[in-house]
Design a protein around this motif. Structure first.
Motif, PDB file in Angstrom:
ATOM      1  N   ARG A  22      40.038 -42.614 182.003  1.00 25.82           N
ATOM      2  CA  ARG A  22      40.859 -41.638 181.268  1.00 25.82           C
ATOM      3  C   ARG A  22      40.388 -41.522 179.830  1.00 25.82           C
ATOM      4  N   ARG A  23      40.113 -42.635 179.192  1.00 22.76           N
ATOM      5  CA  ARG A  23      39.702 -42.618 177.789  1.00 22.76           C
ATOM      6  C   ARG A  23      38.363 -41.912 177.600  1.00 22.76           C
ATOM      7  N   VAL A  24      37.422 -42.163 178.510  1.00 23.53           N
ATOM      8  CA  VAL A  24      36.140 -41.449 178.449  1.00 23.53           C
ATOM      9  C   VAL A  24      36.379 -39.944 178.562  1.00 23.53           C
ATOM     10  N   ASN A  25      37.252 -39.572 179.472  1.00 20.47           N
ATOM     11  CA  ASN A  25      37.578 -38.163 179.665  1.00 20.47           C
ATOM     12  C   ASN A  25      38.240 -37.571 178.426  1.00 20.47           C
ATOM     13  N   ARG A  26      39.135 -38.330 177.815  1.00 23.14           N
ATOM     14  CA  ARG A  26      39.825 -37.850 176.610  1.00 23.14           C
ATOM     15  C   ARG A  26      38.829 -37.609 175.486  1.00 23.14           C
ATOM     16  N   GLU A  27      37.871 -38.508 175.317  1.00 21.98           N
ATOM     17  CA  GLU A  27      36.864 -38.333 174.263  1.00 21.98           C
ATOM     18  C   GLU A  27      36.058 -37.062 174.496  1.00 21.98           C
ATOM     19  N   ILE A 348      37.121 -39.478 193.185  1.00 18.48           N
ATOM     20  CA  ILE A 348      37.376 -39.207 191.765  1.00 18.48           C
ATOM     21  C   ILE A 348      36.643 -40.207 190.875  1.00 18.48           C
ATOM     22  N   LEU A 349      36.726 -41.511 191.191  1.00 17.66           N
ATOM     23  CA  LEU A 349      35.987 -42.499 190.396  1.00 17.66           C
ATOM     24  C   LEU A 349      34.490 -42.410 190.661  1.00 17.66           C
ATOM     25  N   ALA A 350      34.115 -42.166 191.912  1.00 13.81           N
ATOM     26  CA  ALA A 350      32.696 -42.163 192.271  1.00 13.81           C
ATOM     27  C   ALA A 350      31.956 -40.959 191.728  1.00 13.81           C
ATOM     28  N   GLN A 351      32.675 -39.881 191.399  1.00 13.10           N
ATOM     29  CA  GLN A 351      32.021 -38.655 190.966  1.00 13.10           C
ATOM     30  C   GLN A 351      32.215 -38.378 189.475  1.00 13.10           C
ATOM     31  N   GLN A 352      32.653 -39.393 188.732  1.00 17.00           N
ATOM     32  CA  GLN A 352      32.691 -39.287 187.271  1.00 17.00           C
ATOM     33  C   GLN A 352      31.738 -40.320 186.672  1.00 17.00           C
ATOM     34  N   HIS A 353      30.847 -39.873 185.798  1.00 18.01           N
ATOM     35  CA  HIS A 353      29.940 -40.797 185.111  1.00 18.01           C
ATOM     36  C   HIS A 353      30.769 -41.697 184.204  1.00 18.01           C
ATOM     37  N   PRO A 354      30.682 -43.029 184.381  1.00 20.32           N
ATOM     38  CA  PRO A 354      31.569 -43.914 183.620  1.00 20.32           C
ATOM     39  C   PRO A 354      31.290 -43.950 182.126  1.00 20.32           C
ATOM     40  N   GLY A 355      30.118 -43.479 181.710  1.00 21.17           N
ATOM     41  CA  GLY A 355      29.793 -43.499 180.295  1.00 21.17           C
ATOM     42  C   GLY A 355      30.042 -42.188 179.585  1.00 21.17           C
TER      43      GLY A 355
END
Length: 607
Positions: A22-27, A348-355
């Motif tokens: 969520r935080r990565v997405n918010r940034e 959802i987790l697998a298709q978002q780049h964690p960085g």
């Protein structure tokens, strides 16, 4: 309704994987410039500086913050302007949950810009010209203008629903009037032909706006957007999905679901139930929970020939999670929550780049493939829009409430403030990485030695005033092996797919252990080709081609062994192949970033 979602601000993520994502997405949401978000709306309205968008982002001397959005947002692209609706929806939810002042300020600018565009366009507030609708009606080539229009409407409606913003409702209502006038220009059968071209969630927007305003115009629009060739076919028991574009119809059925909730008309509900029956019950899924290949619905239980580089479109994953959420709230059936869990963990987790927070449009299931990530401003695929929404909504899927009970639906670390008929309960859910308590059978099972825990362990703490009690239900995941292990001072009762505790008031803590085993999951029409799953987590083998394994396809202990399992206080999900000349290492699919991998492996019996 059997259960209700909590208000957006009533549940907030705690530290853990979902909050990091969520935080990565918010940034990322905060990094985008407001004027670039509405660049196509401004161009269409003919207002403001029209030259800046032709300059590359890095051009020296370009005013600070004035980038441009490219890819599907390129001025002139047929879906230009679609992304800002997704951004508004995501920003509104983030503000509602966290109070984020930066996103609130950006959102205010976007709304002001859109209203200025609407004023200049005599009510038209979209990033494409009205002539696209004329081309659509004439049967000329044009790429889904109603799908595009819906995105802006969706964003405005979500800003109103999550934040109570009257400006957003005012803009949406005025825009709807323009669209209603256009739709009235066709006889009903003529308009049914228009509905054969992707409409996105227009039906859902009309239901939302009917609920918000009570204006009869939206009942008229619900009737207009009743897509009879699809809905009547479903109600007649026909397979309307095989080899059809998946995400054309999922939003339409979400619209039918919302129409039922707003009007109470049973036909809408029957459409939704028939759709799920054909989409999931009669079709099955890949081991990940996804069901599409090349954006197309797979044939029922026939997946072997559909493994490619374009399986599992993110938009379809996100919208099917939304549909499962609807059906859980209507029925209280845990199977919908299991579906949500599988798709959260392996989609959802697998298709978002964690960085970077960027999306992988597809999740390849062809052996030796690699995820392809979007860029912050150069692509703006449809899935780019759903990924920013998805990562603002994890907390809303974790806990539900009704008059009688609070339900912990997903074991996502969260603190939820729930209201029942008895009063207010605060429920806090945490996962326990290295709990002291492990049930007597939790260490057993293939894939690891006896000292390795084989259970998901969670703590659920319930707090309320001493005078306020209530029932709390906790889902038993479908993958749970053996008994659920419980530690609590109060009696905990198993009822079907849930365990329940009657909280007397004050503070109650329940520790739960859900045992799991490494298991093989065959592809339905090729039973000797298997994937490996531990709990809800699909594993990926790090290989650059299809690689057979040697052993017994029904016994994972003959194929994999635990590997690199411990890191400080943390247990890792890591395996390696056994019985092969070359070892293959396996990690969770949702941890794969740039590596080549395979999910399905043909198994050859040992000689």
């Amino acid at each position: 309704m059997t259960a209700s979602a909590l208000a957006p601000g009533a549940a907030r993520l705690l530290a853990g994987t979902y909050d990091r994502r969520r935080r990565v997405n918010r940034e990322y949401l905060a990094s985008l410039d407001e004027r670039a978000l509405v660049q196509n709306h401004r161009i269409e309205a003919g207002i403001g500086d029209q030259g800046w968008h032709l300059k590359p982002s890095a051009t020296p001397g370009v005013e600070s913050g004035w980038g441009r959005h490219w890819g599907w947002e390129t001025p002139g692209a047929l879906l230009r302007g679609h992304f800002v609706g997704h951004w508004m929806s995501a920003a509104a939810r983030e503000v509602a949950v966290t109070g984020d002042p930066v996103l609130r300020g950006k959102l205010a600018v976007v709304l002001d810009e859109l209203e200025a565009c609407q004023d200049a366009g005599d009510g038209w507030v979209f990033g494409i010209p009205q002539t696209f609708l004329r081309r659509l009606a004439e049967g000329r080539e044009v790429w889904a203008p109603q799908y595009n229009i819906h995105k802006t409407l969706m964003g405005l409606v979500d800003v109103y629903r999550d934040l109570g913003d009257q400006q957003a409702l005012r803009i949406a209502h005025r825009a709807a009037g323009v669209l209603a006038e256009w739709a009235r220009g066709f006889e009903p059968e003529e308009f049914q032909a228009i509905l054969e071209v992707e409409t996105g969630g227009m039906l859902e927007a009309w239901a939302d706006l009917l609920d918000a305003t009570g204006d009869h115009m939206y009942r008229e629009l619900l009737d207009r957007y009743d897509h009879r060739s699809l809905f009547d076919g479903l109600l007649a028991g026909e397979d309307m999905l095989t080899n059809m574009h998946a995400n054309t119809t999922i939003p339409e059925v979400l619209g039918a679901a919302r129409a039922f909730e707003v009007t109470g008309e049973e036909r809408w509900r029957r459409v939704v139930e028939a759709y799920w029956d054909w989409a999931v019950t009669r079709r099955g899924t890949f081991c990940t929970g996804g069901q599409t290949s090349g954006e197309i619905w797979t044939p029922p239980f026939a997946f072997a020939a559909r493994r490619g580089t374009r399986t599992q479109e993110h938009c379809a994953v996100y919208n099917m999670i939304r549909l499962a959420d609807v059906l859980y709230r209507w029925t209280g059936e845990a199977s919908y929550l299991d579906y949500i869990e599988a798709n959260l963990v392996n989609g959802i987790l697998a298709q978002q780049h964690p960085g970077t927070g960027m999306v992988s449009y597809f999740l390849p299931l062809q052996s030796g493939s690699r995820k392809e990530w979007g860029s912050p401003t150069e692509d703006f695929w449809c899935c780019h829009g759903t990924v920013v929404q998805a990562h603002t909504r994890h907390s809303s899927l974790a806990v539900y409430a009704d008059d009688d009970a609070v339900t912990v639906a997903q074991y996502i670390p969260v603190r939820a403030d729930a209201q029942t008929a008895a009063g207010r309960l605060v429920v806090e859910v945490r996962t326990l990485d290295d709990a002291l308590y492990v049930g007597p059978d939790a260490n057993a099972g293939p894939g690891g030695p006896a000292h390795r825990p084989h259970a998901l362990r969670v703590s659920v703490v319930i707090e309320s005033p001493a005078s306020v009690g209530g029932r709390v239900r906790m889902r038993v995941p479908a993958w749970t092996m053996g008994e659920v292990h419980v530690r609590s001072d109060l009696a905990v009762v198993r009822r079907g797919s849930f365990v329940e505790v009657d909280h007397p008031g004050g503070r109650t803590e329940v520790e739960l252990g859900f045992g799991f085993e490494l298991r093989t999951v065959p592809i339905p029409d090729e039973p000797e080709t298997v994937a490996f799953v531990e709990g809800a987590v699909v594993l990926a083998g790090l290989v650059d081609r299809e690689t057979p394994l040697v052993g017994d396809s029904s016994d994972p202990a003959t194929l994999l062994a635990a590997d690199d399992e411990r890191q400080w206080s943390q247990w890792l999900t890591r395996y390696r192949s056994v019985g092969n000349s070359a070892g293959i290492r396996f990690v969770p699919l949702n941890e794969i970033v740039d590596e080549r991998y395979a999910v399905y492996f043909p198994v050859v019996a040992s000689s």
